[in-house]
Design a protein around this motif. Structure first.
Motif, PDB file in Angstrom:
ATOM      1  N   SER A   1      16.982-117.602   5.061  1.00  0.00           N
ATOM      2  CA  SER A   1      16.385-116.274   5.141  1.00  0.00           C
ATOM      3  C   SER A   1      17.242-115.214   4.450  1.00  0.00           C
ATOM      4  N   SER A   2      18.519-115.476   4.307  1.00  0.00           N
ATOM      5  CA  SER A   2      19.410-114.497   3.674  1.00  0.00           C
ATOM      6  C   SER A   2      19.501-114.657   2.162  1.00  0.00           C
TER       7      SER A   2
ATOM      8  N   TRP B   1      14.633-110.633   1.181  1.00  0.00           N
ATOM      9  CA  TRP B   1      14.223-110.267   2.546  1.00  0.00           C
ATOM     10  C   TRP B   1      15.416-109.655   3.239  1.00  0.00           C
ATOM     11  N   THR B   2      15.242-108.460   3.779  1.00  0.00           N
ATOM     12  CA  THR B   2      16.358-107.734   4.379  1.00  0.00           C
ATOM     13  C   THR B   2      16.456-107.955   5.873  1.00  0.00           C
ATOM     14  N   GLY B   3      15.500-108.657   6.440  1.00  0.00           N
ATOM     15  CA  GLY B   3      15.431-108.822   7.881  1.00  0.00           C
ATOM     16  C   GLY B   3      14.268-108.044   8.456  1.00  0.00           C
ATOM     17  N   SER B   4      13.851-107.019   7.726  1.00  0.00           N
ATOM     18  CA  SER B   4      12.697-106.246   8.171  1.00  0.00           C
ATOM     19  C   SER B   4      11.703-106.004   7.048  1.00  0.00           C
ATOM     20  N   SER B   5      12.169-106.092   5.826  1.00  0.00           N
ATOM     21  CA  SER B   5      11.296-105.827   4.678  1.00  0.00           C
ATOM     22  C   SER B   5      11.460-106.913   3.621  1.00  0.00           C
ATOM     23  N   THR B   6      10.345-107.180   2.956  1.00  0.00           N
ATOM     24  CA  THR B   6      10.335-108.151   1.861  1.00  0.00           C
ATOM     25  C   THR B   6      10.088-107.418   0.548  1.00  0.00           C
TER      26      THR B   6
ATOM     27  N   ASN C   1      10.453-118.181   6.081  1.00  0.00           N
ATOM     28  CA  ASN C   1      11.847-118.387   6.479  1.00  0.00           C
ATOM     29  C   ASN C   1      11.978-119.394   7.611  1.00  0.00           C
TER      30      ASN C   1
END
Length: 122
Positions: A30-31, A53-58, A76
């Motif tokens: 995912s990172s 992917w920032t964790g909240s936005s793609t 992810n």
């Protein structure tokens, strides 16, 4: 180490669709910044699309030649990258590679898959 395995290539008529997949190893998929590239016979490898992917936005990025026809996405939870290709043209014929940038950006691809052949007939 990150291992990438592409699948989904094949022969399709112009105007048709294909969906490529890229299965990735590693617990931190995912990172990764992920990208698709392609190389046609006698030509240099070229950028197709990328996704972060920032964790909240793609965030997605496309080459001008495929924008509006191709869609890059990622799952992810399944460590998988996709490339949905619609309205395919003969000039899309190439070996398609997925690549991973462990830094999370899309500027330094350290890992590459073996490629999958896409052939579009006219």
């Amino acid at each position: 180490q990150v291992q990438l395995v592409e699948s989904g290539g094949g022969l399709v008529q112009a105007g048709g669709s294909l969906r490529l997949s890229c299965a990735a190893s590693g617990r931190t998929f995912s990172s990764y910044g992920m990208g698709w590239f392609r190389q046609a016979p006698g030509k240099e490898r070229e950028f197709v699309a990328a996704i972060t992917w920032t964790g909240s936005s793609t965030y997605t990025y496309y080459a001008g030649s495929v924008k509006g026809r191709f869609t890059i996405s990622r799952d992810n939870a399944k460590n998988t990258l996709f490339l949905q290709m619609n309205s395919l043209k003969p000039e899309d014929t190439a070996v398609y590679y997925c690549a991973a940038d462990p830094s999370g950006s899309i500027s330094r691809y350290d890992y590459w898959g073996q490629g999958t052949q896409v052939t579009v007939s006219s």
